[in-house]
Enzyme design. Sequence first.
Site, PDB file in Angstrom:
ATOM      1  N   ASP A 107       5.959   0.880 -14.189  1.00 21.10           N
ATOM      2  CA  ASP A 107       5.981   1.221 -12.769  1.00 21.10           C
ATOM      3  C   ASP A 107       5.437   2.646 -12.677  1.00 21.10           C
ATOM      4  O   ASP A 107       6.034   3.578 -13.236  1.00 21.10           O
ATOM      5  CB  ASP A 107       7.434   1.140 -12.286  1.00 21.10           C
ATOM      6  N   ILE A 108       4.335   2.816 -12.007  1.00 20.13           N
ATOM      7  CA  ILE A 108       3.639   4.119 -12.004  1.00 20.13           C
ATOM      8  C   ILE A 108       4.521   5.232 -11.424  1.00 20.13           C
ATOM      9  O   ILE A 108       4.341   6.402 -11.760  1.00 20.13           O
ATOM     10  CB  ILE A 108       2.282   4.004 -11.259  1.00 20.13           C
ATOM     11  N   ASN A 147      -4.326   2.625   1.799  1.00 23.79           N
ATOM     12  CA  ASN A 147      -5.267   2.107   2.809  1.00 23.79           C
ATOM     13  C   ASN A 147      -5.747   3.300   3.630  1.00 23.79           C
ATOM     14  O   ASN A 147      -5.219   4.409   3.499  1.00 23.79           O
ATOM     15  CB  ASN A 147      -4.604   1.027   3.676  1.00 23.79           C
ATOM     16  N   GLY A 173       2.673  -3.151  -1.983  1.00 23.82           N
ATOM     17  CA  GLY A 173       2.197  -2.946  -3.351  1.00 23.82           C
ATOM     18  C   GLY A 173       2.585  -1.585  -3.920  1.00 23.82           C
ATOM     19  O   GLY A 173       3.673  -1.065  -3.661  1.00 23.82           O
ATOM     20  N   VAL A 174       1.661  -1.012  -4.668  1.00 22.59           N
ATOM     21  CA  VAL A 174       1.936   0.270  -5.328  1.00 22.59           C
ATOM     22  C   VAL A 174       2.104   1.390  -4.286  1.00 22.59           C
ATOM     23  O   VAL A 174       2.884   2.329  -4.486  1.00 22.59           O
ATOM     24  CB  VAL A 174       0.837   0.578  -6.378  1.00 22.59           C
ATOM     25  N   ASP A 175       1.417   1.268  -3.177  1.00 23.05           N
ATOM     26  CA  ASP A 175       1.525   2.252  -2.087  1.00 23.05           C
ATOM     27  C   ASP A 175       2.975   2.304  -1.565  1.00 23.05           C
ATOM     28  O   ASP A 175       3.563   3.391  -1.440  1.00 23.05           O
ATOM     29  CB  ASP A 175       0.552   1.816  -0.982  1.00 23.05           C
ATOM     30  N   THR A 193      -6.917  -4.482  -6.933  1.00 25.39           N
ATOM     31  CA  THR A 193      -6.763  -5.816  -7.545  1.00 25.39           C
ATOM     32  C   THR A 193      -5.529  -6.571  -7.068  1.00 25.39           C
ATOM     33  O   THR A 193      -5.278  -7.692  -7.521  1.00 25.39           O
ATOM     34  CB  THR A 193      -6.700  -5.721  -9.085  1.00 25.39           C
ATOM     35  N   GLY A 194      -4.762  -5.987  -6.159  1.00 18.99           N
ATOM     36  CA  GLY A 194      -3.600  -6.692  -5.605  1.00 18.99           C
ATOM     37  C   GLY A 194      -3.958  -7.262  -4.242  1.00 18.99           C
ATOM     38  O   GLY A 194      -4.771  -8.190  -4.138  1.00 18.99           O
TER      39      GLY A 194
HETATM   40  N1  AR6 Z   1       3.277   0.566 -10.390  1.00 23.92           N
HETATM   41  C1  AR6 Z   1       2.048   0.285 -10.875  1.00 23.92           C
HETATM   42  N2  AR6 Z   1       1.261  -0.695 -10.377  1.00 23.92           N
HETATM   43  C2  AR6 Z   1       1.746  -1.409  -9.335  1.00 23.92           C
HETATM   44  C3  AR6 Z   1       3.021  -1.168  -8.770  1.00 23.92           C
HETATM   45  C4  AR6 Z   1       3.810  -0.123  -9.338  1.00 23.92           C
HETATM   46  N3  AR6 Z   1       5.004   0.190  -8.880  1.00 23.92           N
HETATM   47  N4  AR6 Z   1       3.195  -2.055  -7.744  1.00 23.92           N
HETATM   48  C5  AR6 Z   1       2.100  -2.821  -7.694  1.00 23.92           C
HETATM   49  N5  AR6 Z   1       1.222  -2.448  -8.655  1.00 23.92           N
HETATM   50  P1  AR6 Z   1      -1.935  -3.237  -4.530  1.00 23.92           P
HETATM   51  P2  AR6 Z   1      -4.686  -2.859  -3.509  1.00 23.92           P
HETATM   52  C6  AR6 Z   1      -0.114  -2.971  -8.991  1.00 23.92           C
HETATM   53  O1  AR6 Z   1      -1.787  -4.485  -3.764  1.00 23.92           O
HETATM   54  O2  AR6 Z   1      -5.091  -4.181  -4.016  1.00 23.92           O
HETATM   55  C7  AR6 Z   1      -1.212  -1.703   0.201  1.00 23.92           C
HETATM   56  O3  AR6 Z   1      -0.566  -2.330   1.300  1.00 23.92           O
HETATM   57  C8  AR6 Z   1      -0.446  -4.383  -8.577  1.00 23.92           C
HETATM   58  O4  AR6 Z   1       0.123  -5.313  -9.490  1.00 23.92           O
HETATM   59  O5  AR6 Z   1      -0.805  -2.280  -4.560  1.00 23.92           O
HETATM   60  O6  AR6 Z   1      -5.575  -1.669  -3.759  1.00 23.92           O
HETATM   61  C9  AR6 Z   1      -2.043  -0.519   0.648  1.00 23.92           C
HETATM   62  O7  AR6 Z   1      -1.450   0.169   1.721  1.00 23.92           O
HETATM   63  C10 AR6 Z   1      -1.968  -4.349  -8.688  1.00 23.92           C
HETATM   64  O8  AR6 Z   1      -2.360  -4.521 -10.041  1.00 23.92           O
HETATM   65  O9  AR6 Z   1      -3.229  -2.373  -4.015  1.00 23.92           O
HETATM   66  C11 AR6 Z   1      -3.332  -1.177   1.059  1.00 23.92           C
HETATM   67  O10 AR6 Z   1      -3.255  -1.702   2.365  1.00 23.92           O
HETATM   68  C12 AR6 Z   1      -2.310  -2.918  -8.294  1.00 23.92           C
HETATM   69  O11 AR6 Z   1      -1.075  -2.185  -8.317  1.00 23.92           O
HETATM   70  C13 AR6 Z   1      -3.475  -2.311   0.076  1.00 23.92           C
HETATM   71  O12 AR6 Z   1      -2.148  -2.621  -0.339  1.00 23.92           O
HETATM   72  C14 AR6 Z   1      -2.945  -2.772  -6.921  1.00 23.92           C
HETATM   73  O13 AR6 Z   1      -2.321  -3.657  -6.009  1.00 23.92           O
HETATM   74  C15 AR6 Z   1      -4.252  -1.895  -1.146  1.00 23.92           C
HETATM   75  O14 AR6 Z   1      -4.470  -3.013  -1.949  1.00 23.92           O
END
Ligand code: AR6
Length: 167
Positions: free
Chosen positions: A10-11, A24, A32-34, A118-119
């Site tokens: 978990d970052i 975003n 997600g990570v945000d 990639t999420g």
């Molecule tokens: N630590 C590390 N990686 C993570 C964590 C974490 N705690 N949680 C998720 N990931 P995403 P995107 C990974 O969807 O595709 C948001 O709503 C996840 O498994 O977080 O760039 C923003 O506000 C995946 O591999 O980001 C934007 O609207 C990676 O993080 C949108 O999502 C990216 O997944 C951005 O979408």
Amino acid sequence: MNILRTIQADITTLKLDAIVNAANSSLLGGGGVDGAIHRAAGPDLVHACRLLGGCKTGEAKITPGFRLPANYVIHTVGPVWRGGNADEAALLARCYQNSLALALANGVQSIAFPCISTGIFGYPAEQAAQLACHTVQEFMAKEPSISEVVFCCFSAADLVLYQALLA
Ligand code: AR6
């Protein structure tokens, strides 16, 4: 010598100079990570982000880490995957380049990236990992003052991809 490595974590738990957020363009939080970064950093993060005036796809902005163990959060906005012919690769490369340039400008020596786009944004994981490794390796070859870059994978499947690419 600088280090490029991958881990599954978990970052928000990483104690490095900076972690990168896959945000975003509003920079006001999301899923997600945000979402995880905003929850862990506390409400001061969204207050700081409000002052930044958003962020365009491919660009990056920096804030303090507040309650996070990392000193800074570098917020970048990855491209939404639209099939591959909408400049997605160039935009994703710019996320890595601009995040690293901003790190350098702020004296950041160690930094972790999530798998940007990639999420929720749907970028194919393997193509994104290849591009991320290539782009970061190219940057590190030119800028030895960035001593450590970590690809922080959330899933075991992503970890396998990065391990193969960095082997
Ligand atoms: N630590 C590390 N990686 C993570 C964590 C974490 N705690 N949680 C998720 N990931 P995403 P995107 C990974 O969807 O595709 C948001 O709503 C996840 O498994 O977080 O760039 C923003 O506000 C995946 O591999 O980001 C934007 O609207 C990676 O993080 C949108 O999502 C990216 O997944 C951005 O979408």
